[in-house]
Write an enzyme that holds these catalytic residues in place. Structure first.
Site, short mmCIF file in Angstrom:
data_model
loop_
_atom_site.label_atom_id
_atom_site.label_comp_id
_atom_site.label_asym_id
_atom_site.label_seq_id
_atom_site.Cartn_x
_atom_site.Cartn_y
_atom_site.Cartn_z
N THR A 55 43.52 38.53 40.84
CA THR A 55 44.87 38.32 40.33
C THR A 55 45.88 38.21 41.47
O THR A 55 46.91 37.54 41.34
CB THR A 55 45.27 39.47 39.37
OG1 THR A 55 44.35 39.48 38.27
CG2 THR A 55 46.67 39.33 38.84
N TYR A 142 32.46 45.71 41.24
CA TYR A 142 33.16 44.72 40.42
C TYR A 142 32.09 43.78 39.87
O TYR A 142 31.59 42.91 40.58
CB TYR A 142 34.17 43.99 41.29
CG TYR A 142 35.11 43.03 40.60
CD1 TYR A 142 35.20 42.92 39.22
CD2 TYR A 142 35.95 42.21 41.37
CE1 TYR A 142 36.07 42.05 38.61
CE2 TYR A 142 36.83 41.33 40.78
CZ TYR A 142 36.89 41.25 39.41
OH TYR A 142 37.78 40.37 38.82
N LYS A 170 34.21 48.17 37.69
CA LYS A 170 35.11 47.30 36.94
C LYS A 170 34.22 46.33 36.19
O LYS A 170 33.56 45.48 36.78
CB LYS A 170 36.08 46.56 37.86
CG LYS A 170 37.02 45.63 37.09
CD LYS A 170 37.96 44.89 38.02
CE LYS A 170 38.84 43.92 37.22
NZ LYS A 170 39.76 43.16 38.10
N ILE A 210 41.34 48.03 34.45
CA ILE A 210 42.05 47.33 35.52
C ILE A 210 42.50 46.03 34.88
O ILE A 210 41.69 45.11 34.70
CB ILE A 210 41.16 47.10 36.75
CG1 ILE A 210 40.71 48.44 37.33
CG2 ILE A 210 41.91 46.29 37.81
CD1 ILE A 210 39.72 48.30 38.48
#
Length: 298
Positions: A55, A142, A170, A210
């Site tokens: 992001t 992740y 995540k 998240i």
């Protein structure tokens, strides 16, 4: 040389974490806008921040820009914990960057599988273990196969949970059976990275999220997680359901284009991304602004 002080190797990653956008103005990182955004989100009750995630357009930032963005966030975060995102596919270069980051007081590192290479499960074990061995900060895996091309198997994640510095995940893996198995195992804190799955993942025992969407309507997102933690499902659902159209719209075009368009609508930052990322369409921006205004009414 003495080692710098760092947070505990068993941190608490629960709650709402924001993977911060990186504001740009005239092609450069807009540190004033990043600082103001961080302060506002801290005041809104978030658990912490992730800097230089997808992001944040980290792939478009050089190392100096990443470190400068991290400095800005640390100065504005009012003591809230910060996770640093990293990625790569060259293990030697990645571990060298991890050792450089060891000089900083980070709450964690967010580490995806190496992109493009698509290694075996044995290769993934070596990748994450080597990075965790090199890190001072706790590691958050992740799992995002649609970006990396690599699927991390349930058995691989459970094996990685044995490492003392791998403390969470995540979860963007798209496999709820795997998510449930990790929650049931209990060694890794499970944070959803798919914003539309916040309610279901946390209701089933996940630690938090998240969530890029949490840049806006932040207090409502925080309240949803608090209510879920208190097992107040009816009230949590009432807070959650109005957020679903917003989440859907924020991801109707590639992230963070729609999010930046909405954040820029009040003039607090420029609606600017680095190529090949592009601005959201005017039509989507207008719909987002209207929806966010409706959600903000008492």
């Amino acid at each position: 040389m003495p080692q710098p002080s760092h947070p505990s190797s068993r941190p608490d990653f629960s709650g709402l974490w924001i993977p911060l956008v990186t504001p740009f103005r005239g092609g450069a990182v807009d540190h004033a806008a990043l600082s103001a955004l961080t302060r506002r989100l801290a005041d809104d009750g978030v658990a912490g921040f992730v800097v230089c995630a997808s992001t944040g357009e980290a792939a478009a930032l050089d190392e100096a820009e990443q470190l400068a963005a991290l400095d800005t966030v640390q100065a504005a975060a009012d003591g809230l914990p910060i996770i640093m995102g990293l990625s790569g596919y060259h293990l030697g270069k990645t571990t060298a960057w991890v050792r450089r980051l060891a000089e900083l007081p980070l709450a964690g590192l967010q580490v995806p599988a190496p992109h493009y290479i698509r290694p075996s499960q044995a290769g993934l074990l070596e990748w994450f273990r080597t990075i965790a061995d090199a890190s001072v900060a706790p590691v958050l895996i992740y799992d995002i196969p649609y970006r990396t091309g690599a699927t991390i198997a349930r058995e691989t994640l459970l094996a990685l949970a044995e490492h003392p510095r791998i403390r969470g995940i995540k979860d963007c893996g798209g496999d709820m059976a795997k998510t449930r198995a990790l929650i049931a195992d209990g060694r890794l804190q499970v944070l959803t990275g798919e914003d539309h799955q916040i309610f279901s993942t946390v209701a089933e025992g996940g630690a938090g999220a998240i969530a890029a969407s949490g840049h806006v309507q932040t207090r409502r997102f925080v309240q949803v997680l608090r209510l879920l933690a208190e097992n107040r499902l009816v009230k949590a659902r009432a807070e959650w359901q109005p957020l679903q159209p917003l989440i859907e719209m924020l991801f109707a075009e590639p992230n963070p284009g729609p999010l930046k368009a909405l954040l820029a609508s009040d003039g607090s930052m420029s609606d600017e991304l680095r190529s090949p990322m592009t601005r959201a369409s005017d039509a989507l921006r207008d719909r987002l602004v209207a929806l966010n205004a409706r959600l903000s009414r008492p």
